[in-house]
Design an enzyme around this catalytic site. Structure first.
Site, PDB file in Angstrom:
ATOM      1  N   GLU A  80      59.942 -20.050  17.166  1.00 51.55           N
ATOM      2  CA  GLU A  80      60.321 -21.400  17.593  1.00 51.55           C
ATOM      3  C   GLU A  80      59.639 -21.846  18.880  1.00 51.55           C
ATOM      4  O   GLU A  80      59.309 -23.018  19.040  1.00 51.55           O
ATOM      5  CB  GLU A  80      61.836 -21.506  17.812  1.00 51.55           C
ATOM      6  CG  GLU A  80      62.668 -21.288  16.566  1.00 51.55           C
ATOM      7  CD  GLU A  80      63.297 -19.923  16.594  1.00 51.55           C
ATOM      8  OE1 GLU A  80      62.561 -18.962  16.914  1.00 51.55           O
ATOM      9  OE2 GLU A  80      64.490 -19.804  16.310  1.00 51.55           O
ATOM     10  N   ASP A  82      64.862 -17.429  14.796  1.00 51.65           N
ATOM     11  CA  ASP A  82      66.074 -16.679  15.125  1.00 51.65           C
ATOM     12  C   ASP A  82      66.859 -16.316  13.873  1.00 51.65           C
ATOM     13  O   ASP A  82      66.841 -17.035  12.871  1.00 51.65           O
ATOM     14  CB  ASP A  82      66.968 -17.487  16.071  1.00 51.65           C
ATOM     15  CG  ASP A  82      66.330 -17.657  17.442  1.00 51.65           C
ATOM     16  OD1 ASP A  82      65.505 -16.796  17.819  1.00 51.65           O
ATOM     17  OD2 ASP A  82      66.643 -18.641  18.132  1.00 51.65           O
ATOM     18  N   ASP A  89      69.981 -16.454  13.154  1.00 55.54           N
ATOM     19  CA  ASP A  89      71.264 -17.105  12.902  1.00 55.54           C
ATOM     20  C   ASP A  89      71.074 -18.239  11.906  1.00 55.54           C
ATOM     21  O   ASP A  89      69.996 -18.417  11.341  1.00 55.54           O
ATOM     22  CB  ASP A  89      71.882 -17.607  14.211  1.00 55.54           C
ATOM     23  CG  ASP A  89      70.950 -18.537  14.987  1.00 55.54           C
ATOM     24  OD1 ASP A  89      69.943 -18.991  14.402  1.00 55.54           O
ATOM     25  OD2 ASP A  89      71.223 -18.801  16.166  1.00 55.54           O
ATOM     26  N   GLU A 128      70.940 -21.486  12.283  1.00 52.71           N
ATOM     27  CA  GLU A 128      69.968 -22.510  12.680  1.00 52.71           C
ATOM     28  C   GLU A 128      68.546 -21.992  12.503  1.00 52.71           C
ATOM     29  O   GLU A 128      67.667 -22.706  12.006  1.00 52.71           O
ATOM     30  CB  GLU A 128      70.207 -22.933  14.129  1.00 52.71           C
ATOM     31  CG  GLU A 128      69.414 -24.138  14.542  1.00 52.71           C
ATOM     32  CD  GLU A 128      69.836 -24.678  15.900  1.00 52.71           C
ATOM     33  OE1 GLU A 128      69.369 -25.762  16.259  1.00 52.71           O
ATOM     34  OE2 GLU A 128      70.621 -24.012  16.590  1.00 52.71           O
ATOM     35  N   TYR A 136      69.480 -11.189  21.841  1.00 52.96           N
ATOM     36  CA  TYR A 136      69.743 -12.573  21.437  1.00 52.96           C
ATOM     37  C   TYR A 136      71.080 -13.042  21.995  1.00 52.96           C
ATOM     38  O   TYR A 136      72.083 -12.330  21.933  1.00 52.96           O
ATOM     39  CB  TYR A 136      69.739 -12.671  19.914  1.00 52.96           C
ATOM     40  CG  TYR A 136      69.718 -14.084  19.406  1.00 52.96           C
ATOM     41  CD1 TYR A 136      68.751 -14.981  19.823  1.00 52.96           C
ATOM     42  CD2 TYR A 136      70.682 -14.520  18.495  1.00 52.96           C
ATOM     43  CE1 TYR A 136      68.724 -16.283  19.344  1.00 52.96           C
ATOM     44  CE2 TYR A 136      70.662 -15.817  18.012  1.00 52.96           C
ATOM     45  CZ  TYR A 136      69.691 -16.697  18.443  1.00 52.96           C
ATOM     46  OH  TYR A 136      69.671 -17.985  17.976  1.00 52.96           O
ATOM     47  N   ARG A 141      72.986 -15.778  21.249  1.00 50.23           N
ATOM     48  CA  ARG A 141      73.959 -16.509  20.434  1.00 50.23           C
ATOM     49  C   ARG A 141      74.578 -15.527  19.445  1.00 50.23           C
ATOM     50  O   ARG A 141      74.020 -15.267  18.387  1.00 50.23           O
ATOM     51  CB  ARG A 141      73.301 -17.675  19.696  1.00 50.23           C
ATOM     52  CG  ARG A 141      72.798 -18.766  20.630  1.00 50.23           C
ATOM     53  CD  ARG A 141      72.318 -19.988  19.865  1.00 50.23           C
ATOM     54  NE  ARG A 141      71.843 -21.020  20.779  1.00 50.23           N
ATOM     55  CZ  ARG A 141      70.584 -21.171  21.140  1.00 50.23           C
ATOM     56  NH1 ARG A 141      69.661 -20.347  20.658  1.00 50.23           N
ATOM     57  NH2 ARG A 141      70.229 -22.132  21.987  1.00 50.23           N
ATOM     58  N   HIS A 151      74.683 -10.077  15.589  1.00 54.45           N
ATOM     59  CA  HIS A 151      73.544  -9.170  15.726  1.00 54.45           C
ATOM     60  C   HIS A 151      73.964  -7.957  16.552  1.00 54.45           C
ATOM     61  O   HIS A 151      73.905  -6.828  16.121  1.00 54.45           O
ATOM     62  CB  HIS A 151      72.383  -9.889  16.421  1.00 54.45           C
ATOM     63  CG  HIS A 151      72.176 -11.288  15.954  1.00 54.45           C
ATOM     64  ND1 HIS A 151      72.028 -11.600  14.641  1.00 54.45           N
ATOM     65  CD2 HIS A 151      72.089 -12.458  16.627  1.00 54.45           C
ATOM     66  CE1 HIS A 151      71.859 -12.915  14.523  1.00 54.45           C
ATOM     67  NE2 HIS A 151      71.900 -13.454  15.717  1.00 54.45           N
TER      68      HIS A 151
END
Length: 933
Positions: free
Chosen positions: A14, A101, A103, A105, A328, A330, A375
């Protein structure tokens, strides 16, 4: 025999920072590029909509409800060049690795990239949770397929949020004010803040008194003196703050409510009392370590310990993650991998010694319902943790890394141990105490003393969690209160007995950490969205900050009332939490996204969906929704009721149709009392004073109080042409509408005043502006010292001012208003200065204007550093580029565009269920078809 060419892979992440870091680990054979976040989204402007869909009613929301809620995705204008660049890079490789990532999103971004790039080479997902050489190598070696269940969950959330915002917001525009927004989670968060303020407005304080004693156990005791507090008078417990309700009423039975007279009578009588130890109770104290950080606990602790907003904490954490310093950020998980546990235990042994290391590793499991994207906990990256000093980090990054590192290390240390002691003390007076009012208080009281000693600090050596300021009376885990060795029956002396009065306090306003904790407690929203939610409700003027407290505006009251009365389901805490649970079920592959969307839009059973709610509103009394009576209603009073109204141009108080006054924007709603409203109304908005007639025009001149302050104006006669404009002039700061006279008014409305002409014949004028009085000659302006100079300055004096070199800015540099110490990010001194737009904080390089609710007297160094950090994060203000003349492009044929295609999925068969549909077949395959172009 020809040598087989090595495989070339394109890796897409990203952010450019991640791309650079990962590229350094992968080396030859890999091309690492960045998508720079999302590349597609639902259209936000009509110009974004492809020509083939123009005129379709459903494109207003970008969701084709009639076609199974099919979304229309478009590549945003600023990402078209990114897509071209990625396609070009993809043309020269043999494999595509989507390393966004791991997740929901990130999974959705990967899916969108597939839809746009349409790779002809194999495409897989490359997932990692820390950016280290080992983690990247493992991710490359073990790619996986796209998880379309996660994509479905994220798409469903996006569609729900779009439908909610685009259908409910227009109702707010029509009934409250233009430009407002509603959101599935933001509106619920705003309601929480508003409800807390409602509690504060309804709160009525109660007064109560208690007694504190300083007791002496003798000179040989250690310590010889200790504090104790009165608990009972006779056989009845004395009332404390917790015994009163929000209306100030005493709630318990068999309580003694001491007033000042009674408390002081007891204090005097107890000076002659016989004091003895009634009982001593000792219990072992043990405190387990805190679990490692997850997203919400990191946001809360960064707020309490470092003064970070949730947004600032997540921004700094993102930088640390992309720099390879932490895992990570989140995540709902508090679990540590085996390598992380080993790394933490090794550092405990090295830094604190084997005595602080438990025999077995500590394992943690999440208590968050439906924890997902788990995670690992947020921890230092790598198989060996770097100490903060070894990272080379500075400023915010150093402080946040240190917090994460200490918390992780502490989680693998031994418990803290100690002793908690509770002592009950009898006090018998020689005769019953009787207050001045004649109340018999008896001759016996009991006091208590509590102590805690920590004999082994354990994990507290490394980390102590901060205390939430709203939790009154709480103390930190490492706090100790020592008591002397006491035995039952031991005689004591009283060195002092003091009566103290108290007032019950309203519930504390939410701070960012406490609001995050409340949202998580109610299971509303996702941890990764809390920072953006808080940023949204503050930027929309629903909430402002007063110190660290979140204060709702009256606008938020009006919006919340409308939503509660006409969309009660949509702002219901349980409904919003249930929606999150449905999204979690979709992510796990156990629920159909179409069923969730249909139920939300069309409703289920007797429950109406969003479509029916929006289209069945009936008549809404907008004026009533935005009107809030002040104070307790007095039905016998003949005086007009004072109300607060949220108007198109702001909030005001009104006592009658012709008596209004503006409410200061930074005044918290619970501080707008009837008395303060009457003070505002003493200078009402709309009040008018006739000053006389202009002898030159014959027009009436009046003075008025307006929204932007007092001013004078002429009243144009009836029948004046529409193009005619009344002359108007603001009053000087020293004037009011009641003391300005006709002569002054005529001077004001005839500004600017021509002082004279310079040697070249150019007019020099004196006038009053937004930033004070000034002279103007052509385009050259010079400040004046006082407003009176506008009328008194002579041509000679004006030319003397112009003869001097022009100063940069309006005046010479002023001394700082306040010094705040060094900025932790830059090490430079922070000061508060007075600028043309008001006070601001600066470190010499970055300037940040103080926000509404920030006062010069109360601002802290932490708040100053926060404002500067937020300003730096925004970057320099970009100047609008001059557009080159548009060249006419040659006509060319327009290629026919494909219709929007749905993701190819294995059809899920839903079993019958009232609120949820469970999946009974295998998971669907990876989507590869394209969305709208």
């Amino acid at each position: 025999m020809a040598t087989k060419a090595p495989v070339r892979r394109l890796v897409i992440v990203e952010s450019p920072t991640k791309a650079s870091k990962i590229a350094s680990y992968l080396g030859d054979g890999y091309v690492v590029e960045s998508s720079r976040g999302h590349v597609r989204d639902l259209p936000t402007r009509s110009s974004d909509i492809p020509a083939k869909f123009k005129g379709e009613a459903w494109t207003r929301t970008g969701v084709n409800i009639a076609n199974d809620f099919e979304p229309l995705y478009v590549v945003t204008a600023d990402k078209k060049s990114t897509i071209r660049s990625l396609k070009s890079a993809l043309a020269d490789v043999d494999e595509l690795l989507l390393a966004t990532d791991g997740d929901r999103e990130g999974e959705a971004i990967a899916w969108h990239l597939l839809q746009e790039l349409k790779p002809k080479v194999p495409a897989r997902r490359m997932v990692f949770h820390e950016i280290t050489p080992q983690a990247i190598a493992e991710a490359v070696a073990n790619p996986r397929d796209l998880d379309t269940d996660l994509v479905d969950a994220q798409e469903t959330r996006r569609i729900l949020d779009r439908l909610y915002g685009y259908e409910v917001s227009p109702v707010l525009w029509r009934k409250v004010s233009q430009g407002l927004s509603a959101g599935r989670v933001q509106s619920v968060a705003t309601r929480l803040v508003v409800n807390r303020e409602r509690e504060r407005i309804a709160f009525r304080s109660a007064s109560y008194w208690d007694l504190d004693a300083v007791l002496n156990a003798g000179s040989e005791a250690e310590p010889p003196t200790f504090p104790a507090r009165l608990t009972t008078v006779g056989e009845r417990r004395i009332a404390q703050g917790r015994d009163f309700d929000a209306r100030g009423n005493l709630t318990g039975a068999n309580l003694v409510h001491l007033d000042q007279d009674q408390a002081q009578t007891l204090a005097t009588s107890l000076e002659k009392a016989a004091w003895s130890v009634a009982s001593v109770e000792s219990k072992p104290y043990r405190r387990r370590p805190y679990a490692p950080f997850r997203t919400t606990t990191l946001q809360q602790e960064a707020g309490r310990k470092l003064g970070f907003t949730a947004q600032r904490a997540m921004s700094v954490a993102q930088d640390l993650y992309e720099g390879g310093y932490i895992t990570y950020m989140r995540t709902d998980s508090v679990a540590l991998s085996s390598q992380a546990i080993d790394a933490a235990r090794n550092q405990v042994r090295q830094l604190f010694g084997a005595d602080y290391l438990p025999d077995q590793p500590r394992l943690y499991s999440s208590k968050v319902k439906n924890a997902q994207e788990a995670h690992e906990a947020i921890r230092p990256a790598g198989e060996v943790f770097r100490t903060p000093a070894q990272t080379g980090l500075t400023g915010d990054q150093f402080r946040l890394y240190e917090l994460i590192w200490m918390r992780t290390i502490a989680s693998q240390m031994k418990d803290a141990e100690g002793q908690s002691i509770s002592v009950r003390i009898d006090a018998r007076m020689p005769e019953p105490a009787r207050s001045a009012a004649g109340v018999d208080l008896g001759d016996y009281c009991q006091f208590t003393a509590s102590g805690r000693t920590i004999t082994f600090h354990g994990f507290l050596k490394a980390y102590v969690e901060a205390i939430d300021e709203s939790r009154e009376g709480s103390q930190s885990d490492d706090a100790q209160t020592r008591l002397p060795q006491l035995t039952q029956g031991q005689q004591l002396d009283a060195d002092e007995v003091k009566a103290s009065g108290h007032e019950t306090k309203p519930p504390a306003r939410y701070t960012e950490p406490s609001l995050v904790a409340k949202l998580e407690e109610l299971e509303i929203g996702r941890p990764s969205t809390y920072a953006s939610i808080i940023r949204t409700i503050t930027s929309r003027d629903y909430v402002f900050k007063k110190g660290s407290a979140l204060v709702p505006t009256w606008l938020a009251f009006a919006v919340t009332r409308l939503l509660e009365e006409h969309f009660s389901k949509l702002v219901d805490y349980k409904f919003t939490a249930a929606m999150e649970e449905d999204l979690d079920e979709i992510a796990k592959g156990d629920m159909e996204r179409l069923e969730v969307l249909k139920e939300f839009w069309f409703g289920a059973g007797d429950e109406r969906g969003l479509h029916a709610l929006v289209n069945g509103l009936g008549d809404i009394d907008a004026r009533k929704l935005s009107t809030f009576p002040l104070g307790e209603e007095d039905l016998e009073s003949d005086e007009p009721r004072i109300v607060v109204r949220v108007g198109r141009y702001g909030t005001y108080v009104e006592e009658s149709e012709d008596k209004r006054a503006n409410v200061p924007d930074d005044l918290p709603p619970d501080e707008l009392t009837v008395a303060y409203a009457k003070e505002l109304l003493s200078k009402p908005m709309g009040e008018e004073v006739a000053l006389g007639t202009d002898p030159d025009t014959g027009n009436e001149i009046v003075a008025r109080n307006g929204r932007f302050g007092p001013y004078v104006t002429e009243v144009l006669p009836e029948g004046s042409p529409k193009s005619a404009k009344a002359r108007t002039g603001s009053l000087f700061k020293t004037m009011t509408i009641h003391d300005v006279d006709l002569e002054q008014a005529l001077k004001l409305i005839n500004l600017p005043r021509v002082v004279g002409k310079d040697a070249e014949g150019v007019d020099i004028t004196a006038q009053n502006g937004r930033y004070g009085p000034y002279l103007k000659k052509g385009t050259d302006s010079r400040s004046l010292d006082t407003e009176d100079q506008i009328f008194s300055i002579t041509l000679e004096e004006a030319e003397a001012i112009y003869a001097q070199p022009k100063r940069r800015g309006r005046a010479a540099a002023k001394p700082p208003l306040k010094e705040l110490g060094e900025d932790p990010a830059t090490g430079k001194p922070m000061v508060i200065k007075d600028g043309r737009f008001g006070p601001y904080v600066t470190d010499g390089e970055t300037n940040a204007t103080l926000r509404r609710g920030d006062s010069i007297e109360a601002i802290t160094p932490e708040r100053g550093a926060e404002l500067l950090a937020e300003k730096r994060a925004k970057g320099p203000v970009k100047k609008a580029a001059k557009k080159a003349p548009a060249k006419k492009a040659p006509a060319r044929k327009t290629a026919a565009k494909k219709a929007p295609a749905k993701k190819t999925t294995a059809k899920k068969t839903a079993a019958k269920k009232t609120t949820a549909t469970k999946k009974t077949v295998a998971k669907k395959t990876t989507a590869t078809t394209s969305g709208p172009e």
